[in-house]
Design a protein around this motif. Structure first.
Motif, mmCIF file in Angstrom:
data_model
loop_
_atom_site.group_PDB
_atom_site.id
_atom_site.type_symbol
_atom_site.label_atom_id
_atom_site.label_comp_id
_atom_site.label_asym_id
_atom_site.label_seq_id
_atom_site.Cartn_x
_atom_site.Cartn_y
_atom_site.Cartn_z
ATOM 1 N N ASP A 11 -10.548 120.012 11.789
ATOM 2 C CA ASP A 11 -9.428 120.162 10.862
ATOM 3 C C ASP A 11 -8.809 121.548 11.021
ATOM 4 O OD1 ASP A 11 -7.631 120.013 8.726
ATOM 5 O OD2 ASP A 11 -9.179 120.161 7.197
ATOM 6 N N HIS A 12 -9.637 122.573 11.049
ATOM 7 C CA HIS A 12 -9.130 123.941 11.183
ATOM 8 C C HIS A 12 -8.471 124.190 12.539
ATOM 9 C CE1 HIS A 12 -12.094 125.104 7.837
ATOM 10 N NE2 HIS A 12 -10.900 124.937 7.331
ATOM 11 N N GLN A 13 -8.862 123.419 13.534
ATOM 12 C CA GLN A 13 -8.258 123.534 14.860
ATOM 13 C C GLN A 13 -6.984 122.697 14.983
ATOM 14 O OE1 GLN A 13 -11.534 122.284 17.372
ATOM 15 N NE2 GLN A 13 -12.218 124.395 17.683
ATOM 16 N N GLY A 14 -6.647 121.945 13.940
ATOM 17 C CA GLY A 14 -5.470 121.089 13.982
ATOM 18 C C GLY A 14 -5.712 119.766 14.686
ATOM 19 N N ARG A 15 -6.941 119.436 14.925
ATOM 20 C CA ARG A 15 -7.299 118.169 15.580
ATOM 21 C C ARG A 15 -7.518 117.118 14.492
ATOM 22 N NH1 ARG A 15 -11.924 120.274 19.643
ATOM 23 N NH2 ARG A 15 -12.077 118.051 20.112
ATOM 24 N N TYR A 16 -6.401 116.754 13.829
ATOM 25 C CA TYR A 16 -6.456 115.981 12.600
ATOM 26 C C TYR A 16 -6.987 114.565 12.775
ATOM 27 C CZ TYR A 16 -3.685 119.856 10.820
ATOM 28 O OH TYR A 16 -3.244 121.102 10.471
#
Length: 99
Positions: A11-16
């Motif tokens: 999530d924090h890496q934008g890998r939603y």
């Protein structure tokens, strides 16, 4: 817990999409292992709510935040740090969604 933590990283890496899949799997595992009304389930619901908030999926986010809060309030009480954290998440969410 490990799956949930990995989902938080994604999530924090934008890998939603990957994060959502892992959060949902962690939620299913928690429900199967400890039942519907357990703090582990509430944690998964809170994390999913935050993911959905970040994606602008506000109706889903609100539903999960409120479910998480209800479980924590019933199982841990209003003064527990986890309950207070979710309550703060709801407050911040409501401010964000009103903007």
């Amino acid at each position: 817990t490990s799956l949930n933590n990995l989902a938080l990283l994604y999530d924090h890496q934008g890998r939603y999409e990957e994060a959502e899949s892992m959060f949902l799997e962690a939620l299913d595992i928690a429900r199967a292992q400890v039942g519907e009304n357990h703090p582990l389930v509430a944690t998964s619901l809170n994390n999913l709510a935050s993911l959905y908030r970040d994606q602008g999926r506000y109706e889903e986010a609100e539903s999960f935040y409120l479910s998480s809060f209800r479980i924590l309030k019933e199982t841990l009480g209003m003064d527990h740090p986890d309950t207070l954290k979710v309550q703060e998440n709801i407050r911040q969410f409501q401010q964000t969604s009103d903007d």
